[in-house]
Design an enzyme around this catalytic site. Sequence first.
Site, mmCIF file in Angstrom:
data_model
loop_
_atom_site.group_PDB
_atom_site.id
_atom_site.type_symbol
_atom_site.label_atom_id
_atom_site.label_comp_id
_atom_site.label_asym_id
_atom_site.label_seq_id
_atom_site.Cartn_x
_atom_site.Cartn_y
_atom_site.Cartn_z
ATOM 1 N N GLU A 43 1.745 1.764 -3.556
ATOM 2 C CA GLU A 43 0.503 2.169 -4.248
ATOM 3 C C GLU A 43 0.166 3.626 -3.949
ATOM 4 O O GLU A 43 -0.258 4.377 -4.833
ATOM 5 C CB GLU A 43 -0.642 1.244 -3.818
ATOM 6 C CG GLU A 43 -0.435 -0.180 -4.333
ATOM 7 C CD GLU A 43 -1.437 -1.169 -3.769
ATOM 8 O OE1 GLU A 43 -1.459 -1.345 -2.528
ATOM 9 O OE2 GLU A 43 -2.206 -1.751 -4.546
ATOM 10 N N GLY A 57 0.809 -1.219 0.000
ATOM 11 C CA GLY A 57 0.000 0.000 0.000
ATOM 12 C C GLY A 57 0.842 1.268 0.000
ATOM 13 O O GLY A 57 0.382 2.312 -0.470
ATOM 14 N N GLU A 107 2.706 -8.177 -1.732
ATOM 15 C CA GLU A 107 1.458 -8.801 -1.276
ATOM 16 C C GLU A 107 1.423 -10.300 -1.552
ATOM 17 O O GLU A 107 0.847 -11.074 -0.776
ATOM 18 C CB GLU A 107 0.248 -8.135 -1.958
ATOM 19 C CG GLU A 107 -0.096 -6.756 -1.434
ATOM 20 C CD GLU A 107 0.599 -5.618 -2.170
ATOM 21 O OE1 GLU A 107 1.603 -5.873 -2.860
ATOM 22 O OE2 GLU A 107 0.144 -4.472 -2.039
HETATM 23 N N1 CO8 Z 1 1.963 -4.042 8.874
HETATM 24 C C1 CO8 Z 1 2.091 -4.157 10.208
HETATM 25 N N2 CO8 Z 1 3.291 -4.161 10.828
HETATM 26 C C2 CO8 Z 1 4.392 -4.019 10.078
HETATM 27 C C3 CO8 Z 1 4.323 -3.870 8.686
HETATM 28 C C4 CO8 Z 1 3.031 -3.881 8.071
HETATM 29 N N3 CO8 Z 1 2.861 -3.725 6.751
HETATM 30 N N4 CO8 Z 1 5.574 -3.767 8.212
HETATM 31 C C5 CO8 Z 1 6.402 -3.828 9.260
HETATM 32 N N5 CO8 Z 1 5.692 -3.971 10.402
HETATM 33 C C6 CO8 Z 1 6.222 -4.068 11.770
HETATM 34 C C7 CO8 Z 1 6.864 -5.399 12.040
HETATM 35 O O1 CO8 Z 1 5.883 -6.372 12.394
HETATM 36 C C8 CO8 Z 1 7.770 -5.058 13.193
HETATM 37 O O2 CO8 Z 1 7.000 -4.987 14.370
HETATM 38 P P1 CO8 Z 1 7.613 -5.600 15.757
HETATM 39 O O3 CO8 Z 1 8.817 -4.742 16.038
HETATM 40 O O4 CO8 Z 1 6.505 -5.426 16.733
HETATM 41 O O5 CO8 Z 1 7.978 -7.009 15.451
HETATM 42 C C9 CO8 Z 1 8.219 -3.641 12.865
HETATM 43 O O6 CO8 Z 1 7.265 -3.133 11.917
HETATM 44 C C10 CO8 Z 1 9.590 -3.578 12.219
HETATM 45 O O7 CO8 Z 1 9.585 -4.462 11.121
HETATM 46 P P2 CO8 Z 1 10.647 -5.658 10.959
HETATM 47 O O8 CO8 Z 1 11.143 -6.119 12.276
HETATM 48 O O9 CO8 Z 1 10.014 -6.694 10.079
HETATM 49 O O10 CO8 Z 1 11.821 -4.889 10.202
HETATM 50 P P3 CO8 Z 1 12.851 -5.512 9.177
HETATM 51 O O11 CO8 Z 1 13.876 -4.465 8.939
HETATM 52 O O12 CO8 Z 1 13.310 -6.853 9.588
HETATM 53 O O13 CO8 Z 1 12.002 -5.712 7.801
HETATM 54 C C11 CO8 Z 1 10.425 -5.074 6.134
HETATM 55 C C12 CO8 Z 1 11.443 -4.596 7.169
HETATM 56 C C13 CO8 Z 1 11.160 -5.811 5.004
HETATM 57 C C14 CO8 Z 1 9.743 -3.846 5.553
HETATM 58 C C15 CO8 Z 1 9.397 -6.022 6.806
HETATM 59 O O14 CO8 Z 1 8.887 -5.381 7.963
HETATM 60 C C16 CO8 Z 1 8.238 -6.368 5.931
HETATM 61 O O15 CO8 Z 1 8.368 -7.223 5.057
HETATM 62 N N6 CO8 Z 1 7.068 -5.753 6.185
HETATM 63 C C17 CO8 Z 1 5.852 -6.073 5.495
HETATM 64 C C18 CO8 Z 1 5.849 -5.471 4.104
HETATM 65 C C19 CO8 Z 1 4.609 -5.877 3.355
HETATM 66 O O16 CO8 Z 1 4.347 -7.050 3.150
HETATM 67 N N7 CO8 Z 1 3.819 -4.885 2.900
HETATM 68 C C20 CO8 Z 1 2.608 -5.121 2.176
HETATM 69 C C21 CO8 Z 1 1.450 -5.250 3.109
HETATM 70 S S1 CO8 Z 1 -0.035 -5.741 2.270
HETATM 71 C C22 CO8 Z 1 -0.573 -4.301 1.561
HETATM 72 O O17 CO8 Z 1 0.025 -3.253 1.659
HETATM 73 C C23 CO8 Z 1 -1.850 -4.384 0.813
HETATM 74 C C24 CO8 Z 1 -2.370 -2.997 0.394
HETATM 75 C C25 CO8 Z 1 -3.783 -3.050 -0.137
HETATM 76 C C26 CO8 Z 1 -4.764 -3.422 0.936
HETATM 77 C C27 CO8 Z 1 -6.165 -3.310 0.435
HETATM 78 C C28 CO8 Z 1 -7.194 -3.749 1.466
HETATM 79 C C29 CO8 Z 1 -7.066 -3.068 2.799
#
Ligand code: CO8
Length: 261
Positions: free
Chosen positions: A115, A112, A135
């Site tokens: 996007e 997102g 995603e």
């Molecule tokens: N949602 C919720 N929490 C998140 C997200 C997210 N998208 N991204 C990161 N966080 C959180 C992690 O859970 C973590 O929390 P905690 O410290 O409590 O464990 C904190 O942020 C830090 O993240 P990481 O420890 O994972 O940090 P890294 O440096 O290891 O990794 C990354 C960074 C690569 C960015 C990794 O966090 C990651 O892969 N995040 C998810 C990215 C992702 O998949 N994004 C797409 C989400 S789906 C989407 O956007 C769909 C949009 C359309 C929706 C339409 C209907 C609503």
Amino acid sequence: MAYQNILVTREENIGIVTFNRPKVLNALNHTTMEELSAAVDELAADSGVRCIILTGAGERAFVAGADINELHALASAGAAAEFAAWGQSILFKIENLSKPVIAAINGYALGGGCELSMACDIRIAADSAKLGQPEIDLGILPGYGGTQRLPRLVGEGRAKWLILSGERISAQEALRIGLVDFVVPAAELLNAAKDLARIIANKAPLAVAWAKRSINVGTETDLVTACAYEASQFGLVCSTEDRVEGTSAFLEKRPAHFKGK
Ligand code: CO8
């Protein structure tokens, strides 16, 4: 309005919206989206603001996507479709806003977040930024317009590559394929975005708004219809006081003072 998850600031005639949930890499939950929508309305209504910048708090993320906790909790296909359509309507509001919106991508712009940046008019990325549509790794597909805006920006093959593989790409690679427009050193990102915003903000506001609209409408239609639309917008802009001021200033060899009239 008081905001919890974003910061809304103004500098001269620039409005800046900063996503401010750095602990979750500025992930977009429902509240953040509601606040983004309200902030866009607020800045749209403020005649002192002529250009808007979206950016993320902290050094790690612009927006790391929709909040995966909320995606995990979605209860039905209907609720999910409605959630996506509602988010899309906020991105359309940004895309169709009469004021230009610049995405200053300071770190991860994933899902997102990518996007959202694509709904902005111009994307400037820090050299440390990473972009992508991951995603697919969550068993879902982009729902905030990614399957539509990404191919329009970078071409169908590259969009399919990014969406089907979930690969995250560097800012340089994003520049190469046209997903971002400029890449600057991370420390200079916000100033670069402000410099560009300031240039645009001091142009004739109606000319800016209608040029943006002409590009938006035209790129979604055939060339002949699009050029006819452009001609109609050209007619409209020529009825403004700013057209008289801009052309007079040139002929009189002085700076123009635009009023947005
Ligand atoms: N949602 C919720 N929490 C998140 C997200 C997210 N998208 N991204 C990161 N966080 C959180 C992690 O859970 C973590 O929390 P905690 O410290 O409590 O464990 C904190 O942020 C830090 O993240 P990481 O420890 O994972 O940090 P890294 O440096 O290891 O990794 C990354 C960074 C690569 C960015 C990794 O966090 C990651 O892969 N995040 C998810 C990215 C992702 O998949 N994004 C797409 C989400 S789906 C989407 O956007 C769909 C949009 C359309 C929706 C339409 C209907 C609503």
